[in-house]
Design a protein around this motif. Structure first.
Motif, mmCIF file in Angstrom:
data_model
loop_
_atom_site.group_PDB
_atom_site.id
_atom_site.type_symbol
_atom_site.label_atom_id
_atom_site.label_comp_id
_atom_site.label_asym_id
_atom_site.label_seq_id
_atom_site.Cartn_x
_atom_site.Cartn_y
_atom_site.Cartn_z
ATOM 1 N N THR A 181 0.836 -1.203 0.000
ATOM 2 C CA THR A 181 0.000 0.000 0.000
ATOM 3 C C THR A 181 0.871 1.253 0.000
ATOM 4 O O THR A 181 0.599 2.223 -0.718
ATOM 5 C CB THR A 181 -0.932 0.001 1.221
ATOM 6 O OG1 THR A 181 -1.739 -1.175 1.194
ATOM 7 C CG2 THR A 181 -1.824 1.236 1.214
ATOM 8 N N VAL A 182 1.942 1.212 0.793
ATOM 9 C CA VAL A 182 2.865 2.357 0.838
ATOM 10 C C VAL A 182 3.554 2.539 -0.511
ATOM 11 O O VAL A 182 3.665 3.661 -1.026
ATOM 12 C CB VAL A 182 3.907 2.163 1.959
ATOM 13 C CG1 VAL A 182 4.955 3.273 1.907
ATOM 14 C CG2 VAL A 182 3.225 2.136 3.316
ATOM 15 N N SER A 183 4.027 1.443 -1.107
ATOM 16 C CA SER A 183 4.728 1.556 -2.393
ATOM 17 C C SER A 183 3.780 2.026 -3.496
ATOM 18 O O SER A 183 4.177 2.811 -4.376
ATOM 19 C CB SER A 183 5.370 0.219 -2.772
ATOM 20 O OG SER A 183 4.388 -0.786 -2.967
ATOM 21 N N ALA A 184 2.519 1.563 -3.464
ATOM 22 C CA ALA A 184 1.543 2.031 -4.460
ATOM 23 C C ALA A 184 1.298 3.522 -4.304
ATOM 24 O O ALA A 184 1.176 4.253 -5.297
ATOM 25 C CB ALA A 184 0.244 1.254 -4.314
ATOM 26 N N GLY A 185 1.231 3.981 -3.055
ATOM 27 C CA GLY A 185 1.069 5.417 -2.827
ATOM 28 C C GLY A 185 2.250 6.215 -3.350
ATOM 29 O O GLY A 185 2.085 7.308 -3.903
ATOM 30 N N ALA A 186 3.451 5.645 -3.198
ATOM 31 C CA ALA A 186 4.643 6.333 -3.705
ATOM 32 C C ALA A 186 4.617 6.432 -5.224
ATOM 33 O O ALA A 186 4.994 7.459 -5.803
ATOM 34 C CB ALA A 186 5.898 5.595 -3.240
ATOM 35 N N VAL A 187 4.163 5.365 -5.895
ATOM 36 C CA VAL A 187 4.052 5.399 -7.358
ATOM 37 C C VAL A 187 3.029 6.455 -7.783
ATOM 38 O O VAL A 187 3.259 7.211 -8.737
ATOM 39 C CB VAL A 187 3.665 4.019 -7.909
ATOM 40 C CG1 VAL A 187 3.377 4.096 -9.410
ATOM 41 C CG2 VAL A 187 4.782 3.021 -7.662
ATOM 42 N N ALA A 188 1.894 6.513 -7.084
ATOM 43 C CA ALA A 188 0.860 7.489 -7.429
ATOM 44 C C ALA A 188 1.380 8.907 -7.273
ATOM 45 O O ALA A 188 1.167 9.768 -8.141
ATOM 46 C CB ALA A 188 -0.381 7.268 -6.564
ATOM 47 N N ALA A 189 2.073 9.165 -6.166
ATOM 48 C CA ALA A 189 2.625 10.510 -5.948
ATOM 49 C C ALA A 189 3.703 10.832 -6.981
ATOM 50 O O ALA A 189 3.758 11.941 -7.525
ATOM 51 C CB ALA A 189 3.189 10.617 -4.537
ATOM 52 N N GLY A 190 4.567 9.844 -7.276
ATOM 53 C CA GLY A 190 5.610 10.063 -8.272
ATOM 54 C C GLY A 190 5.042 10.300 -9.656
ATOM 55 O O GLY A 190 5.551 11.136 -10.417
#
Length: 333
Positions: A181-190
């Protein structure tokens, strides 16, 4: 504000919204595939963090469009300023939009960056101008070759590493899901940070070409909102391709693919010097995660069709932009 600039503004908004719709799959596909998040929750997470990332991206450097401007400005130099430059920008955006709609309808992940760069080259040729081939093709080829290889290779190594960690420690599936979930959020923000720069740069360059007053302060945030709304709508056609047609994903594989994509986005945000496609990176990551399990777990005919689309992107978008430029150039100013 000139009509040409208003037209570019409308197309920039449309491109931002389509980019969100098209690329929502980049951040959420693996979390949906592994049932870490429901589709609705995943899209809401991606939309919110896309908006946050886009607003942060607009604040990078003085203009907030450094990366994209550095790439796009040399391609526009042959057109000079005035109406020719506006036609060139408009045609490139139209070519990118046309290809984006087609690949969305086909459910195939593709790069908006590469479509617009190809559109610039095609429109430049149609207008009888010199194309800066070394710069143009170099940027596209660099990211087309390197970012998927790095993304896929990093994912492959991460899957192998996670397999060892989960067998030797008390790391459980719930821990991997939280990390995913954290990594998916990082991809979305990036994704928001990098991809809002493309439509924003088109606006900035059109304003420069027409010697218009500085863009209003709300132009950038409006593009960020359009990107987030497109993401919230969800590119379900492409999500289905990434979720079920490439390989069968475990939670560890999904975490590895998302993490490698986040790393590539971070590299782009600190000035890699070439457009890094989240579509390419996450797709290559999913393939790399399948390879870590075994070559037979990857559905290679689907991979082949996606690769063919990637190669065709700058060519077909360039052809569409050339046609648009030819039409626009004969219309009364």
């Amino acid at each position: 504000m000139s009509l040409g600039l208003l037209g570019v503004g409308a197309l920039a908004l449309a491109l931002a919204a389509l980019n969100g719709l098209h690329d929502a799959s980049n951040a959420v596909s693996t979390t949906i595939a592994t049932r870490t998040l429901s589709e609705r929750a995943a899209l809401r997470l991606a939309a919110g963090l896309n908006l946050l990332g886009a607003l942060l991206g607009l604040g990078v450097a003085e203009s907030g469009t450094r990366l994209a401007l550095d790439g796009l400005r040399p391609a526009l130099e042959p057109a000079g300023s005035g109406s020719t430059a506006v036609v060139l920008i408009t045609a490139a955006l139209l070519g990118g939009l046309a290809w984006g709609l087609f690949t969305w309808w086909r459910g195939t992940p593709s790069s908006t960056w590469h479509a617009v760069y190809g559109g610039l080259a095609g429109a430049t040729l149609a207008l009888g101008l010199r194309v800066p081939w070394t710069h143009e093709i170099g940027l596209v080829a660099l990211s087309l070759l390197i970012s998927p290889l790095l993304g896929g290779g990093l994912t492959y190594l991460l899957v192998l590493g996670l397999a060892r960690v989960t067998t030797r420690t008390r790391v459980r599936n719930r821990h991997l899901r939280a990390a995913q979930t954290v990594s998916a959020g990082a991809v979305a923000a990036g994704h928001g940070m990098t991809d809002v720069l493309l439509p924003m740069s088109a606006l900035v360059l059109a304003a420069e070409a027409t010697d218009s007053a500085p863009l209003p302060w709300w132009a950038g945030p409006l593009l960020a909102v359009a990107l987030a709304l497109g993401t919230l709508a969800g590119g379900r056609r492409i999500i289905r391709t990434l979720v079920s047609r490439l390989t069968d994903l475990s939670t560890a594989q999904g975490l590895a693919a998302e993490t490698s994509a986040a790393v590539m986005m971070l590299a782009a945000s600190i000035g890699l010097g070439a457009p890094v496609s989240t579509s390419h990176t996450i797709t290559a990551g999913i393939v790399g995660s399948g390879l870590a399990v075994g070559p037979r777990s990857v559905r290679w005919p689907v991979v082949g069709r996606i690769l063919a689309t990637w190669v065709a992107t700058p060519v077909v978008a360039g052809g569409a932009a050339a046609l648009a430029a030819a039409v626009l150039s004969v219309l009364p100013a």
